[in-house]
Design a protein around this motif. Structure first.
Motif, PDB file in Angstrom:
ATOM      1  N   GLN A 134       0.842  -1.182   0.000  1.00  0.00           N
ATOM      2  CA  GLN A 134       0.000   0.000   0.000  1.00  0.00           C
ATOM      3  C   GLN A 134       0.883   1.239   0.000  1.00  0.00           C
ATOM      4  N   VAL A 135       0.260   2.387  -0.344  1.00  0.00           N
ATOM      5  CA  VAL A 135       1.003   3.614  -0.600  1.00  0.00           C
ATOM      6  C   VAL A 135       0.538   4.705   0.356  1.00  0.00           C
ATOM      7  N   HIS A 136       1.512   5.426   0.953  1.00  0.00           N
ATOM      8  CA  HIS A 136       1.231   6.535   1.878  1.00  0.00           C
ATOM      9  C   HIS A 136       1.860   7.822   1.352  1.00  0.00           C
ATOM     10  N   ALA A 137       1.164   8.911   1.542  1.00  0.00           N
ATOM     11  CA  ALA A 137       1.707  10.220   1.166  1.00  0.00           C
ATOM     12  C   ALA A 137       2.681  10.699   2.241  1.00  0.00           C
ATOM     13  N   ALA A 138       3.719  11.423   1.803  1.00  0.00           N
ATOM     14  CA  ALA A 138       4.701  11.966   2.744  1.00  0.00           C
ATOM     15  C   ALA A 138       5.298  13.232   2.146  1.00  0.00           C
ATOM     16  N   ARG A 139       6.075  13.940   2.981  1.00  0.00           N
ATOM     17  CA  ARG A 139       6.748  15.153   2.515  1.00  0.00           C
ATOM     18  C   ARG A 139       8.182  15.143   3.027  1.00  0.00           C
ATOM     19  N   LEU A 140       9.131  15.368   2.114  1.00  0.00           N
ATOM     20  CA  LEU A 140      10.541  15.358   2.482  1.00  0.00           C
ATOM     21  C   LEU A 140      10.931  16.678   3.135  1.00  0.00           C
ATOM     22  N   PRO A 141      12.033  16.685   3.882  1.00  0.00           N
ATOM     23  CA  PRO A 141      12.556  17.964   4.373  1.00  0.00           C
ATOM     24  C   PRO A 141      12.815  18.907   3.195  1.00  0.00           C
ATOM     25  N   GLY A 142      12.289  20.091   3.285  1.00  0.00           N
ATOM     26  CA  GLY A 142      12.366  21.025   2.161  1.00  0.00           C
ATOM     27  C   GLY A 142      11.047  21.158   1.438  1.00  0.00           C
ATOM     28  N   GLY A 143      10.088  20.244   1.719  1.00  0.00           N
ATOM     29  CA  GLY A 143       8.730  20.397   1.207  1.00  0.00           C
ATOM     30  C   GLY A 143       8.374  19.568  -0.011  1.00  0.00           C
ATOM     31  N   ARG A 144       9.291  18.769  -0.554  1.00  0.00           N
ATOM     32  CA  ARG A 144       8.957  17.985  -1.752  1.00  0.00           C
ATOM     33  C   ARG A 144       7.968  16.876  -1.410  1.00  0.00           C
ATOM     34  N   GLU A 145       6.888  16.775  -2.200  1.00  0.00           N
ATOM     35  CA  GLU A 145       5.864  15.752  -1.974  1.00  0.00           C
ATOM     36  C   GLU A 145       6.298  14.425  -2.596  1.00  0.00           C
ATOM     37  N   VAL A 146       6.128  13.366  -1.803  1.00  0.00           N
ATOM     38  CA  VAL A 146       6.487  12.033  -2.275  1.00  0.00           C
ATOM     39  C   VAL A 146       5.411  11.037  -1.838  1.00  0.00           C
ATOM     40  N   VAL A 147       5.518   9.807  -2.338  1.00  0.00           N
ATOM     41  CA  VAL A 147       4.695   8.698  -1.850  1.00  0.00           C
ATOM     42  C   VAL A 147       5.635   7.583  -1.421  1.00  0.00           C
ATOM     43  N   VAL A 148       5.234   6.849  -0.397  1.00  0.00           N
ATOM     44  CA  VAL A 148       6.042   5.756   0.128  1.00  0.00           C
ATOM     45  C   VAL A 148       5.250   4.464  -0.015  1.00  0.00           C
ATOM     46  N   LYS A 149       5.829   3.501  -0.738  1.00  0.00           N
ATOM     47  CA  LYS A 149       5.182   2.204  -0.941  1.00  0.00           C
ATOM     48  C   LYS A 149       5.777   1.210   0.039  1.00  0.00           C
ATOM     49  N   VAL A 150       4.922   0.494   0.766  1.00  0.00           N
ATOM     50  CA  VAL A 150       5.396  -0.446   1.780  1.00  0.00           C
ATOM     51  C   VAL A 150       4.678  -1.779   1.605  1.00  0.00           C
ATOM     52  N   LEU A 151       5.429  -2.877   1.746  1.00  0.00           N
ATOM     53  CA  LEU A 151       4.856  -4.215   1.569  1.00  0.00           C
ATOM     54  C   LEU A 151       3.945  -4.579   2.720  1.00  0.00           C
ATOM     55  N   ARG A 152       2.938  -5.378   2.431  1.00  0.00           N
ATOM     56  CA  ARG A 152       2.058  -5.886   3.479  1.00  0.00           C
ATOM     57  C   ARG A 152       2.825  -6.821   4.409  1.00  0.00           C
ATOM     58  N   PRO A 153       2.580  -6.752   5.694  1.00  0.00           N
ATOM     59  CA  PRO A 153       3.259  -7.658   6.626  1.00  0.00           C
ATOM     60  C   PRO A 153       2.857  -9.112   6.377  1.00  0.00           C
ATOM     61  N   GLY A 154       3.848  -9.998   6.318  1.00  0.00           N
ATOM     62  CA  GLY A 154       3.583 -11.426   6.158  1.00  0.00           C
ATOM     63  C   GLY A 154       3.197 -11.855   4.767  1.00  0.00           C
ATOM     64  N   ILE A 155       3.254 -10.936   3.779  1.00  0.00           N
ATOM     65  CA  ILE A 155       2.788 -11.274   2.440  1.00  0.00           C
ATOM     66  C   ILE A 155       3.694 -12.307   1.780  1.00  0.00           C
ATOM     67  N   ASP A 156       5.010 -12.278   2.099  1.00  0.00           N
ATOM     68  CA  ASP A 156       5.922 -13.233   1.478  1.00  0.00           C
ATOM     69  C   ASP A 156       5.620 -14.666   1.894  1.00  0.00           C
ATOM     70  N   ARG A 157       5.236 -14.860   3.175  1.00  0.00           N
ATOM     71  CA  ARG A 157       4.897 -16.211   3.642  1.00  0.00           C
ATOM     72  C   ARG A 157       3.613 -16.708   2.992  1.00  0.00           C
ATOM     73  N   GLN A 158       2.621 -15.820   2.868  1.00  0.00           N
ATOM     74  CA  GLN A 158       1.355 -16.226   2.244  1.00  0.00           C
ATOM     75  C   GLN A 158       1.571 -16.629   0.786  1.00  0.00           C
TER      76      GLN A 158
END
Length: 541
Positions: A134-158
């Motif tokens: 899933q993807v979360h919105a974030a902002r870097l130091p200095g104000g640049r807008e970014v998105v952060v993609k993170v894997l679901r917990p335990g998805i590799d085992r499933q």
């Protein structure tokens, strides 16, 4: 034990969506029949849905591995009915998000520092959620807008458990299906496994995005978000945040004044350019991953924004060539060429009678050309050709599965944007231009120059090897050793190899005659002809 529990859950979901009838006359049917009394009846709202819709909903509930399996099946319309295949195309694995605080902890683990230290702001409410990440919105130091993609917990085992189960099912298909050697179920599962492994590797996804961005940097047709490597890790990927309109939101596109026919044509051209110019194409190009730049300055010349780079495709030079030639033969209605290419590529056995295969191809294609080309679906023509070729022992090419799926997606997106688009008209000039450039004389000399150091290194050995080979032919001592896996490729290309050998012999003979010629004109004339013959022998396109 875990596999048994997972199998039980799969059976329960299939029964809950009333899908046991799809497995009639299979080994699973008996077990589902025994389990039926212990599963609640199918809900009235679900029972009224068509079987394709019920199957799609069940696959989405079962998770990412089954979503990918359904996407692959949507390209194999020779195996599944048309109504089911059409519904499976809609699979986009949208699922319920996991907790934002959990995502925050995973990002901190991946980056090795607190979120407050890494980012100026981090929104724990996800922007989007899929079955793998899933993807979360974030902002870097200095104000640049970014998105952060993170894997679901335990998805590799499933995924690991589900792959093991699919491999077991593939074994059953191999033992029971009459066309198992052509379907090659284990190779299909291996392809799904490789695809999912790529999606679980966010570093690889970042690298895919970087290559695509480099290929299209400065382009007015396609934009790829920049990867922010300093804020990415093994379990999290940070990219530039982009804004646009989803390609299937036609109401929003019309409200923004976007030229939809121009956009649809752009989608088609981009696909063929990525496949045949770059040999590096976005292979998950459904409408959710294709946005349109909402900049008012681009209304008449809209630019595509691509998202989600976990799955990209590449072809071997041989497959790329034969595929391009097949498309061109279809555009030109050259049915014999289509038949010959299928045999030359090794996709079909060399024992197939070309005339018979040509007649079958003509029977599939010719009825389509009685309609305006804007009403002809290239994907549908290819599916019909594929189904017809099955009767002539066509062997499934797992390396082309991604391409088949992407072609179906691209055509679906382009026709959503412009139902009257002539896909043939847009694709043919792109292919012709790429083929002219790729197989031009300039490209030949460029490739020869690139291999010159290698040839220079090996050149001193060539006279000795040539003499040794010729001596073996004279003495009848030449031995040919090969693996059984090589036989099909050798049979498919034997004619072309013989032709190249003839040209090579003629070329060497002319070059020798040029050296011995008594007048300078003979040197140049015979030498030039010899060089042309050798170039023709070497030329493989």
């Amino acid at each position: 034990m875990k596999s048994m529990l997972r199998a039980r859950r799969i059976g329960t979901v299939l029964l809950r969506y009333g899908l046991d009838d799809l497995l009639a006359d299979t080994p699973a049917a008996r077990w589902l029949k025994l389990a039926r009394p212990f599963v609640p009846r199918v809900a009235a709202g679900i029972a009224q849905q068509p079987r394709g819709v019920r199957l799609r909903l069940a696959l989405q509930e079962l998770g990412p591995i089954f979503v990918k399996f359904g996407q692959v099946l949507s390209t194999r319309r020779d195996l599944v009915p048309a109504d089911i295949a059409a519904e499976l195309v809609l699979l986009q694995d949208r699922v319920k998000p996991f907790a934002g605080e959990q995502a925050r902890a995973l990002v901190e683990k991946a980056l090795g520092r607190p979120v407050e230290e890494a980012f100026e702001a981090f929104d724990i409410t996800p922007l989007a959620s899929a079955s793998i990440a899933q993807v979360h919105a974030a902002r870097l130091p200095g104000g640049r807008e970014v998105v952060v993609k993170v894997l679901r917990p335990g998805i590799d085992r499933q995924i690991e458990q589900d792959i093991a189960l699919l491999n077991a099912l593939a074994g059953v298909v191999e033992r029971t299906h009459p066309r198992a050697e052509k379907i090659r179920p284990r190779e299909v599962v291996a392809e799904i496994e490789a695809t999912l492994a790529a999606e679980l590797d966010l570093h690889r996804e970042g690298a895919n995005a970087s290559v695509l961005r480099r290929n299209w940097l400065g382009s007015r047709e396609l934009y790829i978000p920049e990867v922010v490597w300093d804020y990415s890790g093994e379990g999290a990927l940070t990219l530039e945040r982009v804004h646009g309109i989803p390609a299937d939101d036609t109401a929003a596109l019309d409200a923004a004044g976007i030229n939809r026919p121009a956009l649809a044509a752009n989608v088609v051209r981009l696909f063929y350019t990525q496949v045949f110019r770059d040999n590096f194409f976005h292979a998950d190009a459904h409408a959710g991953n294709i946005w349109v730049d909402s900049d008012p300055a681009r209304r008449s010349d809209p630019r595509i924004i691509a998202l989600d780079f976990g799955i990209v495709g590449q072809l071997s030079p041989q497959d790329q060539y034969y595929l391009a030639e097949n498309f061109m033969a279809i555009f030109q209605r050259d049915y014999r060429r289509i038949a010959e290419l299928h045999v030359q590529a090794g996709w079909m056995p060399a024992t197939v009678r070309i005339e018979e295969l040509e007649a079958a191809v003509r029977g599939v294609c010719e009825p389509y050309f009685t309609r305006p080309l804007s009403q002809v679906s290239l994907a549908e023509v290819l599916v019909k050709l594929f189904r017809t070729a099955q009767r002539y022992q066509l062997t499934l090419q797992p390396q082309l599965i991604l391409l088949q799926k992407t072609l179906l997606n691209i055509e679906g997106v382009s026709r959503t944007l412009d139902p009257q688009i002539d896909i043939w008209k847009e694709a043919q000039p792109v292919l012709e231009k790429i083929l002219r450039e790729r197989y031009s004389l300039r490209r030949v000399f460029k490739e020869a120059r690139r291999h010159l150091p290698e040839l220079a290194t090996q050149a001193p050995e060539m006279p000795r090897l040539l003499h040794q080979w010729l001596q073996q032919q004279v003495d009848g001592q030449h031995q040919l050793s090969m693996r059984s896996a090589d036989l099909q490729a050798i049979n498919a290309s034997l004619q072309r190899l013989q032709q190249r050998l003839i040209y090579a012999v003629i070329g060497v003979g002319l070059m020798i005659a040029a050296v011995l010629a008594p007048i300078p004109l003979g040197h140049w004339g015979l030498g030039g002809l010899g060089a042309l013959a050798l170039l023709r022998a070497w030329w493989r396109r």
